[in-house]
Design a protein around this motif. Structure first.
Motif, PDB file in Angstrom:
ATOM      1  N   MET A 494       0.939  -1.140  -0.059  1.00 30.73           N
ATOM      2  CA  MET A 494       0.113   0.039   0.226  1.00 30.73           C
ATOM      3  C   MET A 494       0.776   1.088  -0.007  1.00 30.73           C
ATOM      4  O   MET A 494       0.564   2.199  -0.586  1.00 30.73           O
ATOM      5  CB  MET A 494      -1.114  -0.103   1.140  1.00 30.73           C
ATOM      6  N   GLN A 495       1.944   1.286   0.545  1.00 36.85           N
ATOM      7  CA  GLN A 495       2.946   2.258   0.759  1.00 36.85           C
ATOM      8  C   GLN A 495       3.367   2.744  -0.547  1.00 36.85           C
ATOM      9  O   GLN A 495       3.654   4.033  -0.945  1.00 36.85           O
ATOM     10  CB  GLN A 495       4.002   2.133   1.691  1.00 36.85           C
ATOM     11  N   VAL A 496       3.948   1.226  -1.370  1.00 35.10           N
ATOM     12  CA  VAL A 496       4.591   1.714  -2.860  1.00 35.10           C
ATOM     13  C   VAL A 496       3.335   2.139  -3.763  1.00 35.10           C
ATOM     14  O   VAL A 496       3.523   3.058  -4.564  1.00 35.10           O
ATOM     15  CB  VAL A 496       4.978   0.417  -3.182  1.00 35.10           C
ATOM     16  N   GLU A 499       2.697   5.703  -3.150  1.00 34.47           N
ATOM     17  CA  GLU A 499       3.965   6.833  -3.885  1.00 34.47           C
ATOM     18  C   GLU A 499       3.699   6.753  -5.371  1.00 34.47           C
ATOM     19  O   GLU A 499       4.030   7.606  -6.017  1.00 34.47           O
ATOM     20  CB  GLU A 499       5.126   5.892  -3.412  1.00 34.47           C
ATOM     21  N   GLN A 500       3.285   5.724  -5.999  1.00 32.57           N
ATOM     22  CA  GLN A 500       3.266   5.466  -7.458  1.00 32.57           C
ATOM     23  C   GLN A 500       2.211   6.463  -7.871  1.00 32.57           C
ATOM     24  O   GLN A 500       2.125   7.366  -8.786  1.00 32.57           O
ATOM     25  CB  GLN A 500       2.712   3.928  -7.923  1.00 32.57           C
ATOM     26  N   LEU A 519       1.358   5.835 -14.664  1.00 35.17           N
ATOM     27  CA  LEU A 519       1.300   4.548 -13.792  1.00 35.17           C
ATOM     28  C   LEU A 519       2.208   3.356 -14.275  1.00 35.17           C
ATOM     29  O   LEU A 519       2.761   2.809 -13.708  1.00 35.17           O
ATOM     30  CB  LEU A 519       0.220   4.074 -13.305  1.00 35.17           C
ATOM     31  N   GLN A 520       1.951   2.930 -15.652  1.00 37.67           N
ATOM     32  CA  GLN A 520       2.424   1.888 -16.511  1.00 37.67           C
ATOM     33  C   GLN A 520       4.177   2.330 -16.349  1.00 37.67           C
ATOM     34  O   GLN A 520       4.950   1.129 -16.127  1.00 37.67           O
ATOM     35  CB  GLN A 520       2.060   1.798 -17.652  1.00 37.67           C
ATOM     36  N   TYR A 524       7.149  -1.328  -9.863  1.00 39.37           N
ATOM     37  CA  TYR A 524       8.031  -1.134  -8.621  1.00 39.37           C
ATOM     38  C   TYR A 524       9.351  -1.108  -8.766  1.00 39.37           C
ATOM     39  O   TYR A 524      10.039  -0.500  -8.031  1.00 39.37           O
ATOM     40  CB  TYR A 524       7.557  -2.548  -8.083  1.00 39.37           C
ATOM     41  N   THR A 525       9.807  -1.571  -9.809  1.00 40.88           N
ATOM     42  CA  THR A 525      11.399  -1.661 -10.045  1.00 40.88           C
ATOM     43  C   THR A 525      11.828  -0.067 -10.291  1.00 40.88           C
ATOM     44  O   THR A 525      12.948   0.273  -9.768  1.00 40.88           O
ATOM     45  CB  THR A 525      11.597  -2.435 -11.433  1.00 40.88           C
TER      46      THR A 525
END
Length: 740
Positions: A494-496, A499-500, A519-520, A524-525
């Motif tokens: 949820m934190q990531v 941030e996104q 967003l695409q 995560y990387t």
């Protein structure tokens, strides 16, 4: 010896006479100073006069604001505020159209000054203006056809004066009659109205609504959305801004309780918020703002950006009621929504009460609710008793299931086929995501007075929040897979995701598709790379040892910057000679002696190609004689009349050195860099702090470089005392590849 601080040298103007240079004593009463000025021009009745700033403001000088007078100020002797108010009060009632028009024009300008405004209001001036609007203007409507510009100006100046007087907050808004409100509303409702009149009328309506709940109800009965929309479809951005401001004000003050409203006239402002939102959608207000304001060819100014932000906040605040509503586990209608989510996901129909045993049905429901990702598998309704997000989360889930059915089914079935610990629970994720989106968009908070942070993409869809959720829930599922998360990693995911989302919003996407594309690219990387990069470039490390090291290094870096500045002063700089009478440029050169004790300067015939020797500079100024360094408007050569005073760029490059009593050495630096070098260097010579933006920039750069060097892992590495030798040139360059 410098003059006392209370004695100011000023120029005072009087129409038809040459200005007088005078010294005024700030310890004396203002009335005594005015009397002295009047005696200088042999003017009787000093109590009928006042002093005024001879600048763009033209504000009266009073005992409260007299401390703002500076040395070199230009003042004007003028009729006192009380006398001026009395004269204008008479002139605006004149039977002569010309006298009346001139009086209203002067009144509109003078009313910006609170000193004058108070005097005019004491004469019951507000009532006079409202009477002129209610009935007086009708006397001139017969002249409108033959004197249309005059009529427009008359009304425009009247309304402008009214707005300026009311802005001081001296008179309550609750004192105005229905007739006055109807008259102002009629100017807004007319299809062809003078732009200035329309602008002032919209401003008055906005102030009425915001400052009085009673007036809100009266205004809401006079204005319909259909009458405001044409003003948004025009090309005048000021009119558009005032129109959106009126809509926002009415939106902000709308009652929450149920009220009756006229469906035929679509008087949406006299109805509850939920009904107002529904009718605004029917009237396509959002799409009109999008096409005529946001996507127009004109850039959006700050005030319009603020009003769009306010409109965005008020629209999202309509979600607050659902966000703060707990689900009632006994409410069958609410339970049916959960049954609908199950039906769409697993393509099952609700079984009749007679099909199978009760235990079998309960077991089947529990299994499906577990696959849907609810925390409470037996009674999922309990999951929605947490506020926020309350029922809003369930609304979002149902919208996603109905309007993006393929994506919904894919997410549910994909996760139900994973191991229990690796599944991304759709129900729990949706509830937490809805709560997060409400926090990001600050649902339920009143709009800030100074914010301009609107997002164009939220004006591209009538259900923008729900669509926003649909994009983000798919992002959450994607990020979960990229992180190979387990149930224990839920909060980390949820934190990531937060941030996104926040990083994608910073670029202000113009559409929901642009937001989705952004967003695409924020996988995560990519988030990990950005975090690593920011850590590497972080200017302020938080650990105590690092902060202590920075504090220890800082004086060394500051001393290094100081030496660099003094070395540059020793090299010297060529400055442009200040002269308003000669067209060709003349130059002079100034440099600091190597022992930092004397400034050498002198005139030059032309700009030098290199350093100028000390012995060729005729004049000297001992550093010990320097009293102060002043910059910008405080410089004597910037206070003189002429072109230099009006040139902002020159003003930003000007500085002066004060020495002895009132002697100055005046400079205009060739560029911003030299300005900072010299002001820093001179302040360093005087033992003062170097405060230029270049010093701050140099400090940050050098301090960060030094920190990185000192924090390098150099254990067991031999650092040579001398730099390594440069290798010999190769015998040939055949290994070089020619890209051309």
């Amino acid at each position: 010896m410098p003059p006392p601080a209370d004695i100011l040298k000023v120029a005072i103007e009087w129409p038809g006479s040459f200005p007088k240079l005078m010294e005024i004593d700030q310890k004396k009463p203002l009335s005594a100073i005015i009397k002295e000025v009047c005696e200088g021009w042999n003017l009787p009745g000093p109590e009928n006069y006042a002093l005024q700033n001879a600048d763009a403001t033209n504000f009266y000088i009073t005992e409260k604001n007299r401390n703002n007078i500076k040395n070199g100020s230009i003042l004007r002797l003028i009729t006192s505020a009380a006398q001026m108010a009395l004269q204008l009060h008479e002139r605006i009632q004149s039977s002569s159209m010309d006298i009346k028009l001139d009086g209203l024009k002067e009144l509109a300008n003078s009313s910006r000054d609170i000193t004058f405004a108070q005097e005019f209001i004491n004469l019951d001036g507000i009532s006079l203006l409202t009477q002129m609007v209610e009935s007086g203007t009708e006397r001139y409507q017969k002249l409108q056809k033959i004197m249309k510009p005059c009529f427009g100006d008359l009304l425009s100046f009247t309304l402008t004066a009214f707005v300026e007087l009311m802005d001081h907050g001296i008179v309550s808004w609750d004192t105005f009659s229905v007739a006055f409100i109807k008259k102002i509303a009629s100017y807004v409702c007319k299809s062809a109205m003078d732009t200035a009149v329309l602008q002032r009328s919209l401003a008055i309506l906005e102030s009425m609504v915001l400052n009085s709940q009673d007036l809100y109800q009266k205004v809401a009965q006079e204005i319909t959305i259909g009458q405001l929309i044409p003003h948004l479809q025009g090309t005048d951005q000021d009119i558009q801004t005032y129109t959106v401001a009126v809509i926002n004000a009415l939106f902000l003050k709308a009652p929450e309780e149920k009220r009756q409203f006229d469906e035929d006239n679509v008087n949406i402002f006299d109805c509850p918020l939920t009904e107002m939102a529904h009718i605004l959608a029917q009237k396509q207000l959002r799409s009109i703002i999008l096409s005529n304001v946001i996507r127009s060819n004109k850039p959006i100014n700050d005030e319009m950006a603020h009003q769009l932000y306010v409109h965005q906040v008020l629209t999202f605040n309509l979600l607050e009621d659902r966000m703060m509503t707990k689900m009632d586990p006994q409410d069958q209608a609410q339970r049916d929504i959960i049954f609908e989510l199950r039906r769409i996901a697993f393509d099952v129909e609700c079984e009749s009460n007679n099909s199978g045993s009760i235990e079998k049905r309960k077991s089947m429901y529990t299994r499906d609710y577990k696959k849907l990702g609810f925390i409470n598998h037996v009674n999922p309704a309990v999951d929605f008793t947490q506020i926020p997000p309350g029922m809003l989360a369930l609304d979002n889930m149902l919208y996603f299931a109905r309007h993006h059915q393929d994506a919904y089914i894919r997410i549910v079935l994909e996760n139900s086929s994973r191991e229990d610990k690796h599944e991304c629970p759709f129900g729990r994720s949706s509830i937490e995501l809805t709560k997060m989106l409400c926090e990001i968009l600050k649902v339920g908070e009143l709009p800030s007075e100074n914010c301009h942070d609107f997002h164009p993409m939220f004006f591209t869809h009538d259900r923008s929040f729900e669509e926003f959720f649909c994009i983000c829930i798919q992002l959450l599922n994607k990020t979960w897979k990229e992180m190979r998360a387990t149930s224990e990693d839920f909060n980390k995911v949820m934190q990531v995701v937060k941030e996104q989302i926040t990083r994608a919003l910073t670029i202000k996407p113009n559409s929901l598709d642009q937001f989705k594309s952004r967003l695409q690219n924020l996988s995560y990387t990519e988030i990990l790379k950005l975090r690593q990069s920011e850590r590497m470039n972080q200017e302020d490390f938080q650990s105590r040892p690092i902060l202590e090291l920075r504090e220890k290094i800082q004086p060394e870096i500051m001393e290094l910057i100081k030496q660099q500045r003094l070395n540059r002063l020793c090299e010297g700089t060529c400055f442009r000679k200040i002269s308003s009478r000669r067209r060709q440029d003349k130059f002079w050169y100034c440099r600091l002696s190597p022992n930092h004790k004397v400034l050498h300067y002198g005139d030059l015939e032309e700009s030098p190609q290199g350093e100028v020797p000390h012995d060729s500079l005729q004049d000297k100024l001992p550093v010990a004689d320097i009293k102060a360094v002043v910059t910008g408007k405080d410089c004597p050569h910037m206070k003189e009349k002429g072109a230099l005073k009006q040139n902002k760029e020159v003003l930003e490059l000007a500085f002066s050195v004060l020495y002895e009593s009132d002697e100055y050495l005046n400079f205009i630096a060739p560029d911003k860099h030299e300005y900072c070098v010299w002001t820093d260097g001179l302040n360093a010579l005087l033992g003062k702090e170097m405060t230029s933006e270049f010093t701050r920039s140099d400090m940050d750069t050098l301090l960060n470089m030094e920190m990185k060097l000192r924090l390098l892992d150099l254990e067991n590495i031999q650092i040579p005392e001398v730099p390594p030798p440069i290798p010999k040139e190769p015998s040939n360059y055949d290994f070089v590849y020619d890209c051309n």
